[in-house]
Design a protein around this motif. Structure first.
Motif, PDB file in Angstrom:
ATOM      1  N   ASP A 188     -94.379 -20.358 -54.019  1.00  0.00           N
ATOM      2  CA  ASP A 188     -94.028 -20.775 -55.636  1.00  0.00           C
ATOM      3  C   ASP A 188     -93.749 -22.320 -55.629  1.00  0.00           C
ATOM      4  O   ASP A 188     -93.079 -22.773 -56.479  1.00  0.00           O
ATOM      5  N   LYS A 201     -87.496 -19.885 -54.392  1.00  0.00           N
ATOM      6  CA  LYS A 201     -86.434 -19.210 -55.057  1.00  0.00           C
ATOM      7  C   LYS A 201     -85.754 -18.454 -54.056  1.00  0.00           C
ATOM      8  O   LYS A 201     -84.241 -18.487 -53.973  1.00  0.00           O
ATOM      9  N   ASP A 202     -86.078 -17.733 -53.080  1.00  0.00           N
ATOM     10  CA  ASP A 202     -85.516 -16.836 -52.207  1.00  0.00           C
ATOM     11  C   ASP A 202     -84.683 -17.542 -51.048  1.00  0.00           C
ATOM     12  O   ASP A 202     -83.645 -17.525 -50.301  1.00  0.00           O
ATOM     13  N   TYR A 209     -88.250 -15.774 -45.606  1.00  0.00           N
ATOM     14  CA  TYR A 209     -88.133 -15.943 -46.959  1.00  0.00           C
ATOM     15  C   TYR A 209     -89.354 -16.616 -47.287  1.00  0.00           C
ATOM     16  O   TYR A 209     -90.272 -17.307 -46.744  1.00  0.00           O
ATOM     17  N   ALA A 246     -81.538 -19.243 -52.769  1.00  0.00           N
ATOM     18  CA  ALA A 246     -80.379 -18.164 -52.923  1.00  0.00           C
ATOM     19  C   ALA A 246     -79.902 -17.925 -51.341  1.00  0.00           C
ATOM     20  O   ALA A 246     -78.618 -17.821 -51.294  1.00  0.00           O
ATOM     21  N   SER A 270     -90.593 -17.716 -50.501  1.00  0.00           N
ATOM     22  CA  SER A 270     -90.349 -18.489 -51.892  1.00  0.00           C
ATOM     23  C   SER A 270     -89.255 -19.423 -51.753  1.00  0.00           C
ATOM     24  O   SER A 270     -88.405 -19.086 -51.106  1.00  0.00           O
TER      25      SER A 270
END
Length: 117
Positions: free
Chosen positions: A59, A37-38, A33, A41, A35
Motif C-alpha cells: 500500500d 497501515k499494519d 507486516y 499500527a 503493509s
C-alpha cells in the motif's frame, strides 16, 4: 526475554528468510507486516528493539512507520532493492541500509551491530 525485531516485508519468501536469520540469533520476530497501515499500527502498539524494513509495500512506501521508529529512537535497517541508499541515509542518518540481494551474514551482522550500540 529476547529482544524483538520488527519485520516489514511484503514478499513472503524473503520475509521467511529474514525471519530465519533473526531467530537464529535468539531474537523474536514481530511480523512480518506486509503493509504500511499494519506496520504503523504495530509501531503504535509496541516499539521493537530494532526494525528491518522493506521500502516498497503493498500500500505504499514504509516511511510513515520509519518516521515513527526514528522518532522513538528505534534502530532501523532498510532491506530493499527498490530504494536509493544515499537517499535513505540522508533522510534517516542513523539507519543502516542492506540492499537486496543481501547475504544472510551481512544482514545478521548489521542487526547485531545496531543492537550493540
Amino acid at each position: 526475554m529476547p529482544k524483538t525485531i520488527m519485520l516489514v516485508e511484503d514478499e513472503l519468501l524473503v520475509a521467511f528468510d529474514v525471519q530465519d536469520i533473526i531467530e537464529a540469533q535468539g531474537f523474536s520476530v514481530d511480523g512480518p507486516y506486509i503493509s504500511v497501515k499494519d506496520a504503523v499500527a504495530a509501531v503504535t502498539a509496541q516499539l521493537p528493539s530494532c526494525a528491518v524494513l522493506d521500502v516498497r509495500l503493498q500500500d505504499g512506501e514504509v516511511f510513515p512507520a520509519a518516521d515513527l521508529l526514528e522518532k522513538a529512537g528505534v534502530p532501523i535497517i532498510f532491506h530493499s532493492g527498490h530504494a536509493d541508499a544515499s537517499d535513505l541515509k540522508r533522510r534517516y542518518s542513523k539507519a543502516a541500509v542492506c540492499e537486496k540481494p543481501c547475504s544472510p551474514a551481512a544482514l545478521r551482522d548489521t542487526i547485531l551491530e545496531l543492537l550493540a550500540e
